[in-house]
Design an enzyme around this catalytic site. Sequence first.
Site, PDB file in Angstrom:
ATOM      1  N   GLU A  62     -14.305   5.016  26.258  1.00  0.00           N
ATOM      2  CA  GLU A  62     -12.932   4.395  25.932  1.00  0.00           C
ATOM      3  C   GLU A  62     -12.037   5.879  25.870  1.00  0.00           C
ATOM      4  OE1 GLU A  62     -15.425   2.872  25.038  1.00  0.00           O
ATOM      5  OE2 GLU A  62     -15.496   0.920  25.544  1.00  0.00           O
ATOM      6  N   HIS A 131     -15.589  -7.749  16.991  1.00  0.00           N
ATOM      7  CA  HIS A 131     -14.864  -8.590  17.997  1.00  0.00           C
ATOM      8  C   HIS A 131     -13.644  -9.531  17.646  1.00  0.00           C
ATOM      9  CE1 HIS A 131     -17.412  -7.235  20.872  1.00  0.00           C
ATOM     10  NE2 HIS A 131     -17.405  -7.989  21.756  1.00  0.00           N
TER      11      HIS A 131
END
Lengths: 359, 320
Positions: A62, A131
């Site tokens: 990322e 999440h």
Amino acid sequence: MKHRDITFAEAIREGLDQSMEKDPRVIVIGEGVPDPKAIFNTTAGLRDKYGNRRVFDMPLSENGMTGICIGAALSGLRPVMVHQRIDFALLAMDQLINNAAKWHYMFDGKASVPLVVRMIVGRGWGQGPQHSQSLQAMFAHAPGIKVIMPTTAYDAKGMLISAIEDNNPVLFIEHRLLHQIKDNVPEEYYRVPLGQAKVLHEGDAVTVAAFSYMAVEALVAAKALKSAMGIGIDVLDMRSVRPLDVASVLNSVRKTGQLIVADTASRTGSIAGELISQVSEQAFDALRTHPVRIACPDHPAPTSHFMTRHYYPGPQMIADEVLKMVGADKTSTNYRELCALMLHDGPHDAPNRGFTGPF
Amino acid sequence: MSHSSQLALLRSMLRIRRIEEAIADRYAEQEMRCPMHLCIGQEAIAVGVCAALSKGDSVFSNHRAHGHYLAKGGSLNAMVAELYGRSTGCCGGRGGSMHLIDLDAGFSGSTPIVGGTVPLAVGAAWASSLKQSEQVTVVFFGDGCFEEGVVHESMNFAKLHKLPVVFVCENNNFSVYTRLNERQPERPLYRVAEAHGLAAYTGNGNDVEEVLAISRKAVGLARQGQGPQFIELHAYRWREHCGPNFDDELNYRTAQEIKAGIHDCPIASYTRKLEKENGNIHLEIERCEAEIQREIAAAFEFALSSKKPSIDDSQGKVYA
């Protein structure tokens, strides 16, 4: 103009498609972008149409990939990067905050970073602590970055197009529960300006400024309050976190004198707190009572559905705060009718009874 | 190599050395008020690598960027003015020593977050690959940077897409005061790059012709579409990590080690080599020294007579 209802997810796909068609500099990259699930179908068909030199899957890197997209943006491309969960973007904080946000400023305007990063906020079906975070305030803390949170499918397409055309790094935060919601979306290429709130519902009693999915919840509360109890409230869909449209909120607060801010994030350090702070600084005299934040509690989201029932604020909490502000009676039959109107259809950890995922 | 090309390499190194010394000499006046990482002792890497590039190629760098910026053709006036925080500086005073840029010269930017510009260089190479341009991008970083995950993420993607990027690792054995052997296991850095699938080279960073030869090969292959290249070059940082002084008194390196490091001076050794090959070049060096001193004096004068930015200049240009 022909009326056409499509979902928020389809609107994003169409916005990406039309942006790529219009501007060959636009490229799309992210973990799973060209895979069979196509980021909840928001990138479906793009590789077939634009090929593997414009539509990319990506290594699980990322930070590196954010830097690579910044480098590409500095070199004349307009990358759109996608994170299936915003939580993964934390790995890219260095590149986003140290480079993307500051490049234009620290090099005295000699270069800029036209980068869009889509980040999806999860909720429901046990998404849990890592999440389902709503990190908009954390990103919005950095000057130089724009952070937007469209709520409707119409705005999703128009604001995505504006974000791609923007010469700055724009974080496009999507709440996963919005993906299935339909709205009238024109077929043509159109822009919705970044940084402007939109009035979803009008009334004189209280101002509710809401972010992302909370604007949907606030609208449910507003309609129920009107029909069951005759109480009218302003609901502002903030749409943008940075720049923050404080002026629109001030306008409404000068009329209502009372402010509730509904946020998808946890309370402390939230953008809700920032908005209340700015309204208090600029229009303290217009406030008849203290402003109220409606937000998630100050602990991470648990996974077990037995513990998430009251984690997320919803229409009931918004309506109850409104009633408290206006001093309304909660013992009447009207109140029971109000509650009935706002009852969630189906399990609390799914958007509605018919929804079976994927989350 | 022609005598004039050799002299140009020597002159370029000498120029960087004298500029860095001039900064060091004046730093105590406290008019250049920003952290300063001098590259004295490491000039051959900047000069040798940049001599292999053309003007349209792009260079990214790090906190110790003066040499890279100057070797790539960055404006000296704009750099010195930047160190003095003046409006005519390359960042209008917003960046200082650790943030240099000269887009006209192909110097795309330097920043001090270790590893920060490595993926940017890969991104620039990605863009040139997608646009099918001839451009090669070079990024300079140190042995400490090699420990950053983002460097390995960048090498992975560069190899995956066969991007025209050259990673140049200046191994001076120190991260601030900490030796390589306290930070990494004993294995050659370039072999790790090789394991990522990159064509990797190592060489003596004090030998400007060796640096140039390796760089020409690497840049040429990158330009031909042979994918990313990695060059590890050994060098020695003479002075303190940050600041104008020698720091022998800290005793983190022995007097003997420092002496040996300085003995390998890339400029002195190259001067000896040229004299051996071409006879006495004393007059040529004297002429270079005089030109350089005039240029430096003019740059400092330019900086000191430049407009001082106002508070208002600190605002704006937050968004494009």
